[in-house]
Design a protein around this motif. Structure first.
Motif, mmCIF file in Angstrom:
data_model
loop_
_atom_site.group_PDB
_atom_site.id
_atom_site.type_symbol
_atom_site.label_atom_id
_atom_site.label_comp_id
_atom_site.label_asym_id
_atom_site.label_seq_id
_atom_site.Cartn_x
_atom_site.Cartn_y
_atom_site.Cartn_z
ATOM 1 N N ALA A 40 0.965 -1.367 0.020
ATOM 2 C CA ALA A 40 -0.154 -0.056 0.059
ATOM 3 C C ALA A 40 0.680 1.253 -0.059
ATOM 4 O O ALA A 40 2.123 1.255 0.183
ATOM 5 C CB ALA A 40 -0.989 -0.034 1.060
ATOM 6 N N PRO A 41 0.303 2.438 -0.336
ATOM 7 C CA PRO A 41 1.222 3.489 -0.543
ATOM 8 C C PRO A 41 1.735 3.866 1.100
ATOM 9 O O PRO A 41 1.288 3.892 1.926
ATOM 10 C CB PRO A 41 -0.059 4.551 -0.995
ATOM 11 N N GLY A 42 3.245 3.937 0.812
ATOM 12 C CA GLY A 42 3.827 4.445 2.131
ATOM 13 C C GLY A 42 4.027 3.285 3.216
ATOM 14 O O GLY A 42 4.536 3.621 4.189
ATOM 15 N N LYS A 43 3.639 2.134 2.560
ATOM 16 C CA LYS A 43 3.976 0.906 3.482
ATOM 17 C C LYS A 43 4.867 0.087 2.748
ATOM 18 O O LYS A 43 5.267 0.151 1.735
ATOM 19 C CB LYS A 43 2.463 0.269 3.858
ATOM 20 N N GLU A 44 5.409 -1.007 3.800
ATOM 21 C CA GLU A 44 6.183 -1.922 3.356
ATOM 22 C C GLU A 44 5.533 -2.944 2.502
ATOM 23 O O GLU A 44 4.215 -2.916 2.595
ATOM 24 C CB GLU A 44 6.892 -2.599 4.526
ATOM 25 N N ARG A 45 6.216 -3.682 1.736
ATOM 26 C CA ARG A 45 5.649 -4.795 0.953
ATOM 27 C C ARG A 45 5.330 -6.178 1.818
ATOM 28 O O ARG A 45 6.262 -6.391 2.718
ATOM 29 C CB ARG A 45 6.530 -5.177 -0.158
ATOM 30 N N ASP A 46 4.014 -6.418 2.030
ATOM 31 C CA ASP A 46 3.569 -7.331 3.019
ATOM 32 C C ASP A 46 3.344 -8.702 2.379
ATOM 33 O O ASP A 46 2.752 -8.660 1.388
ATOM 34 C CB ASP A 46 2.432 -7.095 3.850
ATOM 35 N N PRO A 88 -11.459 -2.274 1.861
ATOM 36 C CA PRO A 88 -10.854 -0.910 1.532
ATOM 37 C C PRO A 88 -9.539 -1.190 1.924
ATOM 38 O O PRO A 88 -8.580 -0.879 1.122
ATOM 39 C CB PRO A 88 -11.443 0.222 2.225
ATOM 40 N N GLU A 89 -9.014 -1.841 3.049
ATOM 41 C CA GLU A 89 -7.957 -2.144 3.652
ATOM 42 C C GLU A 89 -7.018 -3.160 2.702
ATOM 43 O O GLU A 89 -5.987 -3.273 2.663
ATOM 44 C CB GLU A 89 -7.698 -2.468 5.189
ATOM 45 N N ASP A 90 -7.653 -3.751 1.520
ATOM 46 C CA ASP A 90 -6.936 -4.603 0.794
ATOM 47 C C ASP A 90 -6.464 -3.603 -0.263
ATOM 48 O O ASP A 90 -5.591 -4.193 -1.248
ATOM 49 C CB ASP A 90 -7.937 -5.425 0.101
ATOM 50 N N THR A 91 -6.767 -2.437 -0.557
ATOM 51 C CA THR A 91 -6.207 -1.729 -1.381
ATOM 52 C C THR A 91 -4.560 -1.655 -1.621
ATOM 53 O O THR A 91 -4.036 -1.309 -0.561
ATOM 54 C CB THR A 91 -6.838 -0.252 -1.299
ATOM 55 N N GLN A 118 -2.716 -3.339 -9.701
ATOM 56 C CA GLN A 118 -3.226 -2.449 -8.840
ATOM 57 C C GLN A 118 -4.596 -3.027 -8.634
ATOM 58 O O GLN A 118 -5.387 -3.128 -9.260
ATOM 59 C CB GLN A 118 -3.472 -0.795 -9.258
ATOM 60 N N VAL A 119 -4.769 -2.972 -7.012
ATOM 61 C CA VAL A 119 -6.107 -3.456 -6.439
ATOM 62 C C VAL A 119 -6.596 -2.393 -5.645
ATOM 63 O O VAL A 119 -6.060 -1.851 -4.841
ATOM 64 C CB VAL A 119 -6.189 -4.855 -5.792
#
Length: 123
Positions: A40-46, A88-91, A118-119
């Motif tokens: 997600a924008p501004g976050k690490e790859r999870d 929405p948090e899956d975006t 992109q999702v």
């Protein structure tokens, strides 16, 4: 080398579903295990989900258990991520990854990566 190409992303309303695909080409014998990750924008790859060659070992992040299903079709050199009950948090941008050996949940273990799809889940 292995090339991975994701597809199937898009915009969906909360509660909806999407199916992501990851097509592998090149030295596909190196795709012993495949994983899905998201960023997600501004976050690490999870980590999201991973599957080994036979499909006998599958792992999911707690946040997607019961909603997402990972699978693969080795004859088609393709992995899938079925995403249901989207929130929405899956975006995020969803990335497919592959490695020669057993499935793991760490981004550092995967040798090959796709460009991402992109999702976006609207409330």
């Amino acid at each position: 080398q292995v090339q991975l190409v994701e597809s199937g992303g898009g915009l969906v309303q909360a509660g909806g579903s999407l199916r992501l695909s990851c097509a592998a080409s090149g030295r596909t014998f190196s795709t012993g295990s495949m994983g899905w990750f998201r960023q997600a924008p501004g976050k690490e790859r999870d980590f999201v989900a991973a599957i080994n060659w036979s499909g006998g070992r599958i792992y999911y992040a707690d946040s997607v258990k019961g909603r997402f299903t990972i699978s693969r079709d080795n004859a088609k050199n393709t992995a899938y991520l079925q995403m249901n009950s989207l929130k929405p948090e899956d975006t995020a941008v969803y990335y497919c990854a592959a490695r020669k050996r057993w499935a793991t949940v760490s981004t550092r273990d995967y040798e090959y990566w796709g460009q991402g799809t992109q999702v976006t889940v609207s409330a």
